[in-house]
Design an enzyme around this catalytic site. Structure first.
Site, PDB file in Angstrom:
ATOM      1  N   SER A 183      43.659  37.811  36.486  1.00 53.27           N
ATOM      2  CA  SER A 183      42.756  37.847  37.640  1.00 53.27           C
ATOM      3  C   SER A 183      43.541  38.306  38.861  1.00 53.27           C
ATOM      4  O   SER A 183      44.125  39.392  38.845  1.00 53.27           O
ATOM      5  CB  SER A 183      42.098  36.481  37.848  1.00 53.27           C
ATOM      6  OG  SER A 183      41.105  36.553  38.852  1.00 53.27           O
ATOM      7  N   HIS A 209      39.583  40.343  35.776  1.00 55.42           N
ATOM      8  CA  HIS A 209      38.425  40.103  36.639  1.00 55.42           C
ATOM      9  C   HIS A 209      38.274  41.247  37.635  1.00 55.42           C
ATOM     10  O   HIS A 209      39.061  41.380  38.568  1.00 55.42           O
ATOM     11  CB  HIS A 209      38.579  38.790  37.401  1.00 55.42           C
ATOM     12  CG  HIS A 209      38.557  37.580  36.522  1.00 55.42           C
ATOM     13  ND1 HIS A 209      39.123  36.386  36.897  1.00 55.42           N
ATOM     14  CD2 HIS A 209      38.039  37.377  35.282  1.00 55.42           C
ATOM     15  CE1 HIS A 209      38.942  35.501  35.932  1.00 55.42           C
ATOM     16  NE2 HIS A 209      38.296  36.080  34.938  1.00 55.42           N
ATOM     17  N   ASP A 305      39.903  30.061  34.384  1.00 52.30           N
ATOM     18  CA  ASP A 305      39.303  30.873  33.326  1.00 52.30           C
ATOM     19  C   ASP A 305      40.360  31.213  32.278  1.00 52.30           C
ATOM     20  O   ASP A 305      41.442  31.697  32.601  1.00 52.30           O
ATOM     21  CB  ASP A 305      38.702  32.153  33.916  1.00 52.30           C
ATOM     22  CG  ASP A 305      37.887  32.939  32.903  1.00 52.30           C
ATOM     23  OD1 ASP A 305      37.389  32.328  31.937  1.00 52.30           O
ATOM     24  OD2 ASP A 305      37.740  34.169  33.088  1.00 52.30           O
TER      25      ASP A 305
END
Length: 369
Positions: A183, A209, A305
């Protein structure tokens, strides 16, 4: 009685030529008590004037600006005052290449300008923007613990929304496959890893992401730099040695076993861990479809995540690696993966490519015996 001074707020300079956008960003930034708006200005020259009086901690920057475009301003910022910059733009079609250029010029994060069509979307957009601003300061402040979010988000959904959990089952020997999740800070970290791999690298599937429209240009740029082939995912795309597949922005990516090999599925669906694509979704599919044929790698990023389903990968027999704190832009996702018991090894960024190749060789030697 001893009193403690409140922690200083992160000062944000908003640069956007739209008065409506500036007003929206001011409301979003000021909704977070850890952030404050230093100024909101319509162009790069007004931003430069504001910075002569006071330097912000973070700049929230649109790329489409009058007089001097956002990329030129970003380049000048990095040359003169290397201040963390978060790029926020609605131009994700024709401007997509510019977004990738922004990352290469030093932007800490690139996010899409929110459409905010309803209350839930406005709330989610506020969380993403405030998270990006807060994460942009992480490399300077080196926080290992993210501060609690002041906003009250909607329900945080798990991978069960996309792929039901199931107990580990034996899976047949197949080719090796590497699944990577990243991310904040991941675009540069992935470039470092993928450019270090030879054309003989094992198959790689990646969730980074990014919003819709960004990942095609990101994949093209990496493909031009790497010995391996780098592609944006398409449904039923074949997973093969020497190829890395990057999840589409705003679509989940799953690994599917096909005989002795793999293909990917590209799915719509609910946000998981407030992300789409979600690392947890990819990792759960890898646990179920690949088991001990997989290597899971979790890299720099804010939040959790990937943490839960990396533990599922490990329970299914996969090897698992987390990027170490010292080389992360934000030590959030790897830290949570360690806390969930999903990490077998912790490695610095500059060792990840070697570890991927070692995994591929070990797996190949094991299957040919």
């Amino acid at each position: 009685m001893t009193t403690h001074a409140a922690a200083p707020s992160t000062r944000v300079l908003i640069v956007d030529d739209s008065a409506a956008a500036r007003a929206m960003f001011k409301v979003i930034v000021e909704s977070d008590p850890a952030l404050q708006v230093m100024a909101a200005v319509p162009d790069a020259f007004a931003a430069a004037r504001a910075m002569r009086t006071e330097l912000p901690d973070v700049i929230l920057l649109d790329l489409e600006l009058p007089s001097m475009d956002g990329l030129t301003f970003l380049r000048k910022i990095m040359q003169q005052h290397p201040i963390p910059v978060v790029v926020c733009s609605s131009h994700v079609g024709a401007g997509t290449e510019a977004m990738v250029s922004a990352l290469e010029l030093g932007a800490r994060e690139v996010i899409s300008k929110p459409a905010a069509r309803n209350d839930l979307e406005r709330q989610e957009a506020s969380i993403r923007i405030c998270d990006a601003i807060r994460a942009a300061t992480e490399t300077t402040r080196r926080r290992s613990q993210p501060e609690p979010r002041p906003l009250a988000p909607g329900p945080k959904l798990t991978a069960d929304e996309i792929l039901p959990a199931r107990p580990p089952r034996p899976v047949p020997e197949t080719m090796p496959v590497v699944c990577i999740g990243a991310s904040t800070g991941g675009t540069e970290a992935l470039r470092d890893v993928l450019t270090a791999l030879p054309a003989s690298a094992p198959p790689i599937v990646i969730v980074q992401h990014m919003p819709r429209g960004f990942t095609a240009a990101f994949a093209r740029r990496l493909d031009s730099l790497c010995a391996i082939e780098v592609l944006e995912a398409e449904d039923e795309m074949q997973v093969m040695p020497g190829r890395a597949i990057i999840a589409q922005g705003d679509r989940h990516l799953l690994l599917r076993r096909r005989n002795q090999g793999y293909r990917v599925s590209v799915l719509d669906g609910a946000y998981v861990c407030r992300h789409r694509p979600s690392v947890d979704v990819l990792f759960r599919s890898a646990a179920q479809e690949a088991g001990g044929n997989a290597l899971g790698v979790i890299m720099t990023g804010m939040g959790d995540d990937g943490a839960r389903c990396m533990a599922e990968m490990r329970a299914a027999g996969a090897e698992t690696i987390a990027q170490n704190e010292e080389s992360c832009v934000v030590y959030g996702m790897p830290r949570e993966a360690v806390a969930h018991g999903g990490v077998g090894k912790v490695e610095p960024l500059d060792r990840l490519a070697a570890r991927i190749m070692e995994f591929g060789r070990r797996h190949t030697e094991r299957t040919v015996r």
